[in-house]
Design a protein around this motif. Sequence first.
Motif, PDB file in Angstrom:
ATOM      1  N   GLU A  96       0.766  -1.210   0.122  1.00  0.00           N
ATOM      2  CA  GLU A  96      -0.044  -0.003   0.017  1.00  0.00           C
ATOM      3  C   GLU A  96       0.899   1.308  -0.026  1.00  0.00           C
ATOM      4  OE1 GLU A  96      -3.993  -2.041   2.192  1.00  0.00           O
ATOM      5  OE2 GLU A  96      -2.540  -0.922   3.433  1.00  0.00           O
ATOM      6  N   ASN A 118      -6.979  -7.921  -2.660  1.00  0.00           N
ATOM      7  CA  ASN A 118      -7.557  -6.305  -2.514  1.00  0.00           C
ATOM      8  C   ASN A 118      -6.293  -5.313  -2.919  1.00  0.00           C
ATOM      9  OD1 ASN A 118      -9.820  -7.627  -1.808  1.00  0.00           O
ATOM     10  ND2 ASN A 118      -9.368  -7.329   0.505  1.00  0.00           N
ATOM     11  N   ASP A 121      -5.657  -5.428  -6.519  1.00  0.00           N
ATOM     12  CA  ASP A 121      -6.576  -4.790  -7.240  1.00  0.00           C
ATOM     13  C   ASP A 121      -6.382  -3.117  -7.167  1.00  0.00           C
ATOM     14  OD1 ASP A 121      -9.502  -6.983  -6.488  1.00  0.00           O
ATOM     15  OD2 ASP A 121      -8.079  -6.908  -8.194  1.00  0.00           O
ATOM     16  N   SER A 122      -6.088  -2.618  -5.999  1.00  0.00           N
ATOM     17  CA  SER A 122      -6.174  -1.176  -5.858  1.00  0.00           C
ATOM     18  C   SER A 122      -4.597  -0.840  -6.619  1.00  0.00           C
ATOM     19  CB  SER A 122      -5.704  -0.966  -4.391  1.00  0.00           C
ATOM     20  OG  SER A 122      -4.869  -1.560  -3.888  1.00  0.00           O
ATOM     21  N   ASP A 125      -6.012  -0.628 -10.041  1.00  0.00           N
ATOM     22  CA  ASP A 125      -6.959   0.778 -10.108  1.00  0.00           C
ATOM     23  C   ASP A 125      -6.123   2.203 -10.486  1.00  0.00           C
ATOM     24  OD1 ASP A 125      -9.089  -0.951 -10.009  1.00  0.00           O
ATOM     25  OD2 ASP A 125      -9.321  -0.456  -7.796  1.00  0.00           O
TER      26      ASP A 125
END
Length: 377
Positions: A96, A118, A121-122, A125
């Motif tokens: 992150e 997750n 996926d971010s 994006d």
Amino acid sequence: MKKKLFSILLVIAMVFTLSACGGGGGNNEPASNEPSDQPAASGENLKVGVSMPTQSLQRWNQDGSNMKQQLEAQGYEVDLQYAGDNDIPTQVAQLENMISTGCQVLVIAAIDGTSLTNVVDSAKDAGIAVIAYDRLIMNTDGVAYYATFDNTLVGRMQGEYIRDTLDLDNTSGPYNLEMFTGSPDDNNIVFFFGGALEVLQPYIDSGKLVVPSGQTERDQCAIQSWSSEIAQSRMENLIAAQGYGPNGTKLDAVLCSNDSTAQGVTTALKNAGYTADNFPIITGQDCDKPSVINMKQGTQSMSVFKDTRTLAARVVLMVDSILKGTEPELNDTETYDNGTGVIPSFLCDPVVGTIDNYKELLIDSGYYTEADVTPEE
Ligand code: GAL
């Protein structure tokens, strides 16, 4: 009349403008799939995040340092992180942070291939390309490419070593075998264990190979986090339950999917009284320093060399291609389905390592020095 001429000229101007951006539709597709003759756009503050699972298992230290060195040589800024000792929340937090601090590409060796859905996926994006490194990341279409070794071949090499050393095609047996594979959260074991059984299963079915414990399913043979300690404990339990020993129940071979599990098995067998003169066949993978020492001392029989310099170099080529907007060189677009579809991959070639070729493979190639694989007095 003048208005009509102006409109025609305006349309012509618009058409030329779009074609200069690589085609219409604004889809940001590269104008052509042909690799551009431009060098990587390095030196433009392009930043690559490299996420490794742990430093407690030797190979990942080499993977990380090789990649950092080779990427920086290309002019990229590198954010290299190790996730504690296989700590999943730490790996997620580090990823992150890489996303929020402007990495354009992420290279990730997942601790648990199902735990990063997750965060990957971010990354997608955010327009960040993700390369799965050596271990496939599951259940997300955010993985652009997979760079690894031919994991099925690794398993086959281990199975073939046992088959050929016991001469299963020309002797009657029966021979006793136990099996260990790696962490149940590592998709690679599907291919390591599966490749080995492609070779060994027919001999198990015919009774020439016997698994006295009856533990022949992958999940029965899996060792969490590839832990040497857990492998040692399981081998100790098998020794106690089956009476394995130099003067007890015969044990001819132990399939181990990598070196850290082989080291745990070897410790348990040494503690049970086995010596280099009567040690069962022990397979491995990674050519870790302790396992090369064990090969020299006659306890581990073989390993499989996966040159982390080769894999790192392949990843650098992938990063360059991605950042130049071209497709990387790939050699497998069928095998690795991560649950959202097949992830285009490049598989590097593994090589069997034994006492007979370790010098050429590891010392002459500069991977280790002889001192690295010489036990301290
Ligand atoms: C696997 C890898 C093996 C070995 C193991 C232990 O994913 O493919 O080469 O390193 O992890 O970390």
